[in-house]
Write an enzyme that holds these catalytic residues in place. Structure first.
Site, PDB file in Angstrom:
ATOM      1  N   GLY A   1      58.174  40.153  31.369  1.00 29.23           N
ATOM      2  CA  GLY A   1      57.543  39.331  31.304  1.00 29.23           C
ATOM      3  C   GLY A   1      58.773  38.935  30.500  1.00 29.23           C
ATOM      4  O   GLY A   1      58.920  38.162  30.047  1.00 29.23           O
TER       5      GLY A   1
ATOM      6  N   ASN B   1      58.155  41.516  46.564  1.00 26.65           N
ATOM      7  CA  ASN B   1      59.136  42.314  47.263  1.00 26.65           C
ATOM      8  C   ASN B   1      58.584  43.027  47.800  1.00 26.65           C
ATOM      9  O   ASN B   1      57.176  42.860  48.402  1.00 26.65           O
ATOM     10  CB  ASN B   1      60.161  42.792  46.031  1.00 26.65           C
ATOM     11  CG  ASN B   1      59.462  44.056  45.862  1.00 26.65           C
ATOM     12  OD1 ASN B   1      58.642  44.882  46.305  1.00 26.65           O
ATOM     13  ND2 ASN B   1      59.649  45.161  45.125  1.00 26.65           N
TER      14      ASN B   1
ATOM     15  N   THR C   1      61.027  38.666  48.275  1.00 25.14           N
ATOM     16  CA  THR C   1      62.212  38.762  48.313  1.00 25.14           C
ATOM     17  C   THR C   1      62.553  40.210  48.693  1.00 25.14           C
ATOM     18  O   THR C   1      61.680  41.111  49.081  1.00 25.14           O
ATOM     19  CB  THR C   1      62.895  38.832  46.897  1.00 25.14           C
ATOM     20  OG1 THR C   1      61.963  39.633  45.896  1.00 25.14           O
ATOM     21  CG2 THR C   1      62.507  37.904  46.015  1.00 25.14           C
ATOM     22  N   LEU C   2      63.414  40.161  49.366  1.00 29.79           N
ATOM     23  CA  LEU C   2      64.091  41.103  50.530  1.00 29.79           C
ATOM     24  C   LEU C   2      65.338  41.869  49.756  1.00 29.79           C
ATOM     25  O   LEU C   2      66.238  42.540  50.590  1.00 29.79           O
ATOM     26  CB  LEU C   2      64.577  40.240  52.288  1.00 29.79           C
ATOM     27  CG  LEU C   2      62.540  40.132  52.438  1.00 29.79           C
ATOM     28  CD1 LEU C   2      63.114  38.929  53.716  1.00 29.79           C
ATOM     29  CD2 LEU C   2      61.592  40.299  52.795  1.00 29.79           C
TER      30      LEU C   2
ATOM     31  N   ARG D   1      68.854  41.894  52.315  1.00 29.86           N
ATOM     32  CA  ARG D   1      68.520  40.837  53.328  1.00 29.86           C
ATOM     33  C   ARG D   1      67.896  39.247  52.595  1.00 29.86           C
ATOM     34  O   ARG D   1      67.740  38.461  53.554  1.00 29.86           O
ATOM     35  CB  ARG D   1      67.196  41.148  53.502  1.00 29.86           C
ATOM     36  CG  ARG D   1      67.428  42.670  54.274  1.00 29.86           C
ATOM     37  CD  ARG D   1      66.273  43.104  55.317  1.00 29.86           C
ATOM     38  NE  ARG D   1      65.221  42.356  55.945  1.00 29.86           N
ATOM     39  CZ  ARG D   1      63.619  43.063  56.227  1.00 29.86           C
ATOM     40  NH1 ARG D   1      63.763  43.488  55.258  1.00 29.86           N
ATOM     41  NH2 ARG D   1      63.827  41.831  57.480  1.00 29.86           N
TER      42      ARG D   1
ATOM     43  N   ALA E   1      66.967  41.304  39.029  1.00 26.43           N
ATOM     44  CA  ALA E   1      67.306  40.606  40.233  1.00 26.43           C
ATOM     45  C   ALA E   1      66.002  39.457  40.395  1.00 26.43           C
ATOM     46  O   ALA E   1      66.415  38.587  40.387  1.00 26.43           O
ATOM     47  CB  ALA E   1      67.654  41.367  41.221  1.00 26.43           C
TER      48      ALA E   1
ATOM     49  N   ASP F   1      63.522  39.593  38.512  1.00 26.98           N
ATOM     50  CA  ASP F   1      63.368  39.401  36.993  1.00 26.98           C
ATOM     51  C   ASP F   1      63.762  37.361  37.318  1.00 26.98           C
ATOM     52  O   ASP F   1      63.507  36.592  36.571  1.00 26.98           O
ATOM     53  CB  ASP F   1      63.222  39.471  36.142  1.00 26.98           C
ATOM     54  CG  ASP F   1      62.708  40.773  35.592  1.00 26.98           C
ATOM     55  OD1 ASP F   1      61.239  40.983  37.027  1.00 26.98           O
ATOM     56  OD2 ASP F   1      63.033  41.521  35.589  1.00 26.98           O
TER      57      ASP F   1
HETATM   58  P1  ADP Z   1      63.326  43.823  43.136  1.00 27.44           P
HETATM   59  O1  ADP Z   1      63.764  43.848  41.811  1.00 27.44           O
HETATM   60  O2  ADP Z   1      61.859  42.375  42.237  1.00 27.44           O
HETATM   61  O3  ADP Z   1      62.935  44.480  43.560  1.00 27.44           O
HETATM   62  P2  ADP Z   1      64.698  42.331  45.395  1.00 27.44           P
HETATM   63  O4  ADP Z   1      65.177  43.652  45.686  1.00 27.44           O
HETATM   64  O5  ADP Z   1      64.014  41.959  46.898  1.00 27.44           O
HETATM   65  O6  ADP Z   1      63.042  42.040  44.105  1.00 27.44           O
HETATM   66  O7  ADP Z   1      65.696  41.277  44.397  1.00 27.44           O
HETATM   67  C1  ADP Z   1      65.304  39.939  44.258  1.00 27.44           C
HETATM   68  C2  ADP Z   1      66.624  38.609  45.287  1.00 27.44           C
HETATM   69  O8  ADP Z   1      67.437  39.562  44.235  1.00 27.44           O
HETATM   70  C3  ADP Z   1      67.006  38.941  46.022  1.00 27.44           C
HETATM   71  O9  ADP Z   1      65.774  38.112  47.141  1.00 27.44           O
HETATM   72  C4  ADP Z   1      67.907  38.332  46.274  1.00 27.44           C
HETATM   73  O10 ADP Z   1      67.790  36.790  46.062  1.00 27.44           O
HETATM   74  C5  ADP Z   1      68.725  39.136  44.531  1.00 27.44           C
HETATM   75  N1  ADP Z   1      69.470  40.092  45.531  1.00 27.44           N
HETATM   76  C6  ADP Z   1      69.168  41.882  45.571  1.00 27.44           C
HETATM   77  N2  ADP Z   1      70.191  42.421  46.228  1.00 27.44           N
HETATM   78  C7  ADP Z   1      70.717  42.335  46.532  1.00 27.44           C
HETATM   79  C8  ADP Z   1      72.037  41.925  47.279  1.00 27.44           C
HETATM   80  N3  ADP Z   1      72.559  43.169  47.156  1.00 27.44           N
HETATM   81  N4  ADP Z   1      73.019  41.303  47.298  1.00 27.44           N
HETATM   82  C9  ADP Z   1      72.828  39.592  46.750  1.00 27.44           C
HETATM   83  N5  ADP Z   1      71.491  39.622  46.257  1.00 27.44           N
HETATM   84  C10 ADP Z   1      70.924  40.479  45.843  1.00 27.44           C
END
Ligand code: ADP
Length: 321
Positions: free
Chosen positions: A46, A198, A237-238, A241, A268, A270
């Protein structure tokens, strides 16, 4: 002519103090380990998302002049961590007068044990004051009414569901980031403006293996399921990827991540939520440019992963150019 009032975003969710020991390996049963270093940082999904909205919409030397007003709704204890968390949010331009201070209770804590050789985390969450927010506290949304309400699942689920109902009754759009994932009642999805999750969360909530999200047809199937449940905009979010989005209006795309040297991925997701929210709050449901919102959020999150730290690694507005 007077300027239109600034849009207002409220974030209802957790505030945690992150306690971070770095160790040569994760401790075995009965083992006492000496950490090689130790860090503390303001956190909680939050608070991080409120900080993201604050930082991405203003400059550090003009905190009062952001593109939006952002307020944190949550609870802290009556210990020194509460002051650290409050002042960290204030330093990001976030209003903290909606924070409840609970006498005699502790502030939420996350113990994040980092295995240095692999970088892998093991996390123990102790919600403390975060779990003292109960549904009766959100029978109605607090005034002033926000233009967008952001929530996650680090506070009690029944409280989140009540706030969702209160937002619906007041016609306030909600952005839900269902993290950490828990199964939601199906009516929680009905009329939800934005669902950002995610891969792991998408698989749990869709009830499918994560491998179903490996390709675009699989992503499309999973996103369609959330659209059928009543969500207007679904964003998965990936990580490295990138991002997949799909809308009830029929738009969809897979947007690749920016290529950056990854230093630390904390916050990331957040950062992504905060940036997307800034685009969403300025649009009406009929003219929301989701592609632009996702691309801006993808760019902002890429900056966060290229820096060390969590809440304070989120870029300010003028670092986005
Ligand atoms: P969370 O942190 O919630 O698990 P993600 O890992 O999917 O979420 O990351 C959220 C976003 O952060 C991704 O959709 C992308 O925009 C960015 N991101 C995360 N990892 C990378 C990476 N290795 N390189 C570039 N952007 C990234």
């Amino acid at each position: 002519m007077a300027a239109p009032p600034r849009k207002r975003i409220a974030v209802l969710g957790s505030l945690n103090m992150d306690l971070v020991p770095y160790v040569p390996h994760h401790p075995l049963p009965g083992e006492t380990l000496t950490s090689s270093r130790f860090g503390t940082a303001p956190g909680g999904k939050g608070a991080n998302q409120a900080a993201a909205v604050g930082r991405l919409s203003r400059s550090p030397d003009a905190l009062a002049d952001g593109d939006v007003d952002v307020a944190m709704l949550g609870a802290v204890g009556s210990d020194p961590y509460a002051d650290v968390l409050r002042s960290s949010l204030a330093s990001c331009g976030v209003a903290t007068d909606g924070l409840r201070v609970l006498d005699g209770q502790r502030t939420g804590i996350a113990i994040i044990i980092v295995d240095e050789p692999s970088g892998q985390n093991r996390i123990i969450l102790s919600p403390e004051a975060n779990h003292a927010l109960v549904p009766a506290d959100f029978a109605a949304l607090p005034d002033p009414r926000p233009d967008l309400l952001i929530m996650q699942l680090e506070i009690r689920l029944d409280t989140v569901l009540q706030a969702l109902a209160a937002a619906k009754a007041a016609s306030v759009p909600v952005l839900l980031n269902p993290a950490p994932a828990q199964t939601l009642p199906l009516d929680a999805y009905v009329g939800l403006a934005h669902l950002i999750l995610n891969e792991t969360e998408a698989a749990i909530l869709a009830g499918c293996p994560e491998s179903d999200l490996d390709d675009e047809p699989g992503l499309q199937r999973v996103a369609s399921l959330f659209l059928e449940r009543g969500v207007a905009n679904v964003v998965v979010t990936l990580g490295g990827r990138g991002v997949y989005y799909a809308t009830k209006a029929g738009k969809s795309a897979l947007v690749p991540a920016h290529k950056v040297d990854v230093v630390e991925t904390t916050a990331a997701g957040d950062t992504f939520v905060g940036s997307y929210a800034l685009a969403a709050v300025h649009a009406s449901p009929d003219d929301f440019d989701i592609d632009g919102a996702v691309k801006a959020a993808n760019r902002a999150a890429a900056i966060t992963v290229s820096r060390r730290g969590s809440q304070l690694s989120i870029p300010w507005k003028d670092e986005l150019e």
